[in-house]
Scaffold this active site. Structure first.
Site, PDB file in Angstrom:
ATOM      1  N   SER A 268       0.839  -1.195   0.000  1.00 28.49           N
ATOM      2  CA  SER A 268       0.000   0.000   0.000  1.00 28.49           C
ATOM      3  C   SER A 268       0.875   1.245   0.000  1.00 28.49           C
ATOM      4  CB  SER A 268      -0.904   0.022   1.231  1.00 28.49           C
ATOM      5  OG  SER A 268      -0.126   0.146   2.418  1.00 28.49           O
ATOM      6  N   ASP A 269       0.373   2.297  -0.639  1.00 33.33           N
ATOM      7  CA  ASP A 269       0.964   3.603  -0.374  1.00 33.33           C
ATOM      8  C   ASP A 269       0.696   3.917   1.092  1.00 33.33           C
ATOM      9  OD1 ASP A 269       2.180   6.065  -0.644  1.00 33.33           O
ATOM     10  OD2 ASP A 269       1.075   6.610  -2.452  1.00 33.33           O
ATOM     11  N   TRP A 270       1.416   4.872   1.641  1.00 36.00           N
ATOM     12  CA  TRP A 270       1.381   5.125   3.074  1.00 36.00           C
ATOM     13  C   TRP A 270       0.015   5.674   3.480  1.00 36.00           C
ATOM     14  CZ3 TRP A 270       5.154   2.811   1.312  1.00 36.00           C
ATOM     15  CH2 TRP A 270       6.295   2.487   2.044  1.00 36.00           C
ATOM     16  N   GLY A 271      -0.783   4.827   4.129  1.00 38.13           N
ATOM     17  CA  GLY A 271      -2.121   5.213   4.533  1.00 38.13           C
ATOM     18  C   GLY A 271      -3.187   4.945   3.502  1.00 38.13           C
ATOM     19  N   ALA A 272      -2.846   4.240   2.415  1.00 31.79           N
ATOM     20  CA  ALA A 272      -3.826   3.972   1.358  1.00 31.79           C
ATOM     21  C   ALA A 272      -4.629   2.702   1.593  1.00 31.79           C
ATOM     22  CB  ALA A 272      -3.120   3.872   0.003  1.00 31.79           C
TER      23      ALA A 272
END
Length: 876
Positions: A268-272
């Site tokens: 995941s992208d950071w917080g996605a």
């Protein structure tokens, strides 16, 4: 029932279902890795991974899939470890042009500059050099290269991190970069998957896209990344047809892992990541940064993570099948062993992180978020080697001469040079004074945001030009202000040559410059740059304009201005910015740079819109009505662009000699191999190692004495029995009944028609035609011609031409070289939404070769069955 992320997907679903009889529920289950004895390299890595994963316990597996939390360790992202086997967790670091947040590392030219060289050699070399530096810092995964944003809109904030709005050029560039990075033992991460085309609303925007546009435009370069063997892919923040990208079963399971045959892991992208079950069942393999990134001091849900203990619990409850967890870890370890084939056991010869991403102090807390364990955290290892030479070469060879009336290269007999503008100068407080490079005080050599790195040094144009003028006894004049126009005019009028510098930058939306929240608000130059150019050109008829921008700007007035003798785009050239520019200005390096995007005469001429206002800001929805018609595909297609809309064409760039195109030959590559839909079935999903039982909850709780050494905010994999027995044990997780039975079906699955191999059906890459053209240097100096091959696919729904090949060729005066290209089935095919496969349509196919998308010198028809086609000339 969920179907292809439900609403908004523009597919003929009845025909689609008929074509996929072996895949009754589209997008589920998440494809798992299966053996492939025909690929020895991959099979060896897979076998090592299975052997390693089979030794792991349930919580050790979860540890390797889950980040330990933001600022919880030394790296931007760090997974949990396996202390029992002495295996350090994976260290992940930005970014696409160098190691972010460290010292003694290089600041490379941006991705768009690498693409502007149109040189596979230089693009590969850049990847190799970056890989060496990441490896030297003890990093396992480089968060780059970038194919999303592709560059749908010219204002896109992160376009410069990637390569080009052309999918073919981006596909070649991302593949070469990946091969370079991974050849040095670092896992590359292709990002941001997919349709992350703007920064406004990036965390909530719902992009509605049709199947054909997805395949022929945005998915195309990711197919090249997968075919290159990329180890990881980062899913993006936005939604795709109604569902977040990181839990989108169509995008991740169906397209990436099934159709494209991706064998690595999806992070995941950071917080996605937004759910526990949705992300796990839809193909996510690694949660970054691991914790749930809410506002500071906001209450954390159970486990403080969507995964960690929540994922352990979901496996024990049967909500996530064990085979799905095992596949996550097997994918991670297969990628690791594939690029580190000699590492046995898995921790030997593997450098550990020797830095902290959170400070460049030598000592500090190992766990910054909790301020725990003070120790030596930065060893200040110098990993730059001799990479400055390559950086300078790319800076020079990515420089694009857009206009030249004969003033370039500059003669050494010049009496004086005036250098004008803030963008030429040394940043007054040093090149790293502005966090994330979010300012324009001094010359701009990279954009802003997480795609940046710290400069070890920055050679400004003013510094480099001053040095060259001293060497050549040329009087050097310099004025720094963009707003003091009277002084600029006075200095310019007093000089035999005036070089005026201007910039326009962009970046990520967590920082903003003058109201530009990542994306550019318009296509004008910043800091009064347009007015500065006009003021200088009023008084000096030998004016050269140099631009450092994140993409095209509206520069038509300068193109038409009689006193502006040269226009140069230098992009974001990295630490050797000034030296690379001077090398081209004085002819020490031949200018082979070609613009990797089109320069439109107005913002409106691009035919696409940046979405800055939404009817419902909480749930913004964006259509892509232009389909495949972006950049030159739009400008050059009748009924789309208009005459006069283009100031400088895609692929345009001037040199210091001239080239003549001669004999064009086209032929079939032997006997065409047949193309068939992929057939067969996978093995059943394997359970690797010990099979866990749901009634063993106590076994997977924290060890005794844990509370005494627990690190606050650190993400752990253990189950909390109180949470386990409650109704809300997993953060924001859909109920188990929200997913169809197919989501957990570990039985053998049928292959997709367009799948079967890494990058898609192997027949797509069969060479069907060869094309050759003779190119002669008719000038007086040796030069480099970038020969570009375009194909017309024919038919009313296709662009007039699409790029399908390029070669940079050095040719001596009066020398002729034959430049040869190969065209694959994929190159001349369109996506058929009914059959879910690629097909060569009945429309006439033609090839065009030349120096840009609007400077096509020779052409020919592609005829099936005809051995040689004689040369022709003209335009589509």
């Amino acid at each position: 029932m969920r179907l292809l992320s439900s609403a908004g997907l523009l597919l003929p679903l009845t025909a689609l279902t008929a074509a996929l009889t072996d895949t009754p529920f589209l997008g589920f289950p998440s494809p798992w890795l299966s053996p492939d004895p025909n690929d020895v390299e991959w099979q060896t890595a897979y076998d090592k991974a299975v052997a390693f994963v089979s030794q792991l316990t349930l919580t050790e597996k979860v540890n390797l899939t889950t980040g330990t939390g933001w600022e919880a360790d030394r790296c931007i992202g760090k997974t949990g470890s396996v202390p029992r086997l002495n295996f350090e967790g994976f260290c992940l670091m930005d970014g696409p042009l160098g190691v972010r947040y460290v010292d003694k590392a290089s600041a490379f030219p941006a991705g768009m500059n690498a693409a502007a060289t149109f040189s596979k050699r230089l693009i590969r070399a850049r990847g190799e050099a970056m890989g060496e530096e990441f490896r030297g810092k003890g990093i396992d995964v480089q968060l780059g290269p970038v194919a999303g944003a592709l560059g749908r809109t010219p204002q896109g904030g992160r376009n410069w991190e990637g390569f080009s709005p052309d999918p073919y050029l981006t596909g070649v560039a991302i593949a070469e970069t990946i091969k370079g990075i991974q050849s040095r033992g670092v896992i590359a991460c292709a990002k941001h998957y997919i349709l992350n085309e703007q920064e406004h609303f990036r965390g909530s925007i719902d992009v509605r896209i049709d199947d054909r546009t997805m395949h022929e435009l945005y998915l195309w370069p990711f197919a090249d990344a997968v075919r290159a063997g990329v180890g990881s892919v980062m899913c993006s923040y936005n939604k795709v047809n109604g569902t977040y990208a990181c839990e989108n079963e169509w995008a991740v399971n169906y397209l990436l892992k099934n159709e494209l045959g991706f064998r690595g892991f999806v992070m995941s992208d950071w917080g996605a990541q937004h759910t526990t079950l949705g992300s796990a069942l839809s193909g996510l393999d690694m949660s970054m940064p691991g914790d749930i990134m809410g506002p500071p001091n906001s209450p954390q849900p159970p486990y403080g993570s969507h995964w960690g203990g929540a994922l352990t619990q979901a496996v024990l409850k049967g909500e996530v099948p064990q085979w799905r967890l095992d596949d996550m870890v097997t994918r991670i370890m297969t990628a690791y062993f594939r690029i580190n084939p000699t590492i046995i056991p898995p921790n030997s010869s593997r450098p550990k992180p020797n830095f902290s991403a959170w400070t460049q102090n030598t000592t500090g807390p190992l766990y910054k978020a909790s301020n725990r364990t003070w120790t030596t955290i930065n060893e200040h290892i110098n990993v730059q080697s001799n990479h400055s030479h390559l950086i300078r070469e790319i800076a020079a060879k990515s420089t694009v001469i857009l206009k030249n009336t004969g003033i370039l290269p500059l003669p050494l007999s010049l009496d004086s040079i005036a250098v004008i503008g803030n963008d030429a100068q040394d940043p007054p407080n040093g090149p790293n004074a502005c966090p994330e490079r979010a300012c324009i005080t001094g010359t701009v050599a990279m954009g802003y945001g997480s795609g940046t790195t710290d400069f070890p040094y920055l050679i400004s144009p003013a510094t480099a030009l001053s040095h060259r003028c001293r060497q050549s006894n040329i009087t050097f004049l310099n004025t720094t202000s963009n707003w003091d126009l009277p002084t600029a005019r006075a200095v310019a009028a007093d000089s035999s040559l005036a070089i005026v510098f201007a910039a326009a930058t962009s970046g990520e939306n967590f920082v903003s410059i003058d109201g530009n929240a990542g994306d550019r608000n318009n296509l004008t130059l910043w800091d009064n740059g347009d007015e500065l150019i006009k003021a200088v050109a009023e008084v000096n008829n030998n004016t050269i304009v140099v631009l450092h921008t994140s993409g095209p700007v509206v520069i038509d007035y300068a193109h038409r201005h009689p006193n502006i003798s040269g226009i140069i785009w230098a992009g974001f050239p990295g630490q050797e910015s000034g030296n690379g520019l001077v090398d081209v200005l004085f002819g020490d390096v031949y200018p082979q740079g070609r613009t990797p995007f089109t320069w439109g005469s107005t913002l409106q001429s691009y035919g696409v819109e940046l979405m800055t206002v939404a009817a419902d800001p909480r749930n913004p929805t964006q259509e892509f009505p232009e389909g495949v018609f972006i950049d030159y595909r739009h400008f050059l297609t009748p009924g789309k662009g208009r005459e006069g809309d283009v100031t400088y064409a895609f692929g345009h760039g001037l040199g210091y000699t001239t080239f003549e195109y001669g004999l064009l030959a086209v032929g079939r590559e032997g006997v065409w191999p047949g193309y068939g839909a992929a057939e067969g079935r996978t093995d059943a999903a394997p359970v690797v190692g010990e099979e866990v039982e749901g009634d063993e909850v106590e076994r997977w709780g924290p060890p005794g004495g844990w509370e005494g050494w627990r690190i606050p905010r650190y993400v752990y994999p253990w189950v909390n029995t109180t949470v386990f027995n409650s109704e809300n044990g997993t953060a924001k997780a859909p109920a188990i009944g929200d997913f169809p039975p197919e989501a957990r079906d570990g039985g053998a699955q049928g292959l997709l028609p367009a799948g079967g191999k890494e990058g898609g059906n192997g027949g797509l890459y069969d060479v069907l035609f060869w094309v050759s053209v003779d190119v002669k240097n008719t000038g007086e100096v040796e030069g480099v011609e970038v020969v570009q091959l375009y194909v017309s696919l024919g038919g009313p729904s296709n662009p007039s031409i699409v790029l399908r090949g390029f070669e940079d060729v050095a040719i001596k005066p009066n020398e002729t070289k034959t430049v040869k290209f190969e065209l694959t089935r994929r190159d001349i095919s369109n996506w058929n939404t009914d059959t879910q496969n690629w097909e060569i349509t009945d429309h006439e196919k033609m090839v065009f070769l030349g120096s840009s998308a609007m400077d096509l010198r020779v052409n020919s028809t592609l005829e099936i069955g005809q051995r040689i086609v004689q040369p022709g000339s003209g335009k589509p």
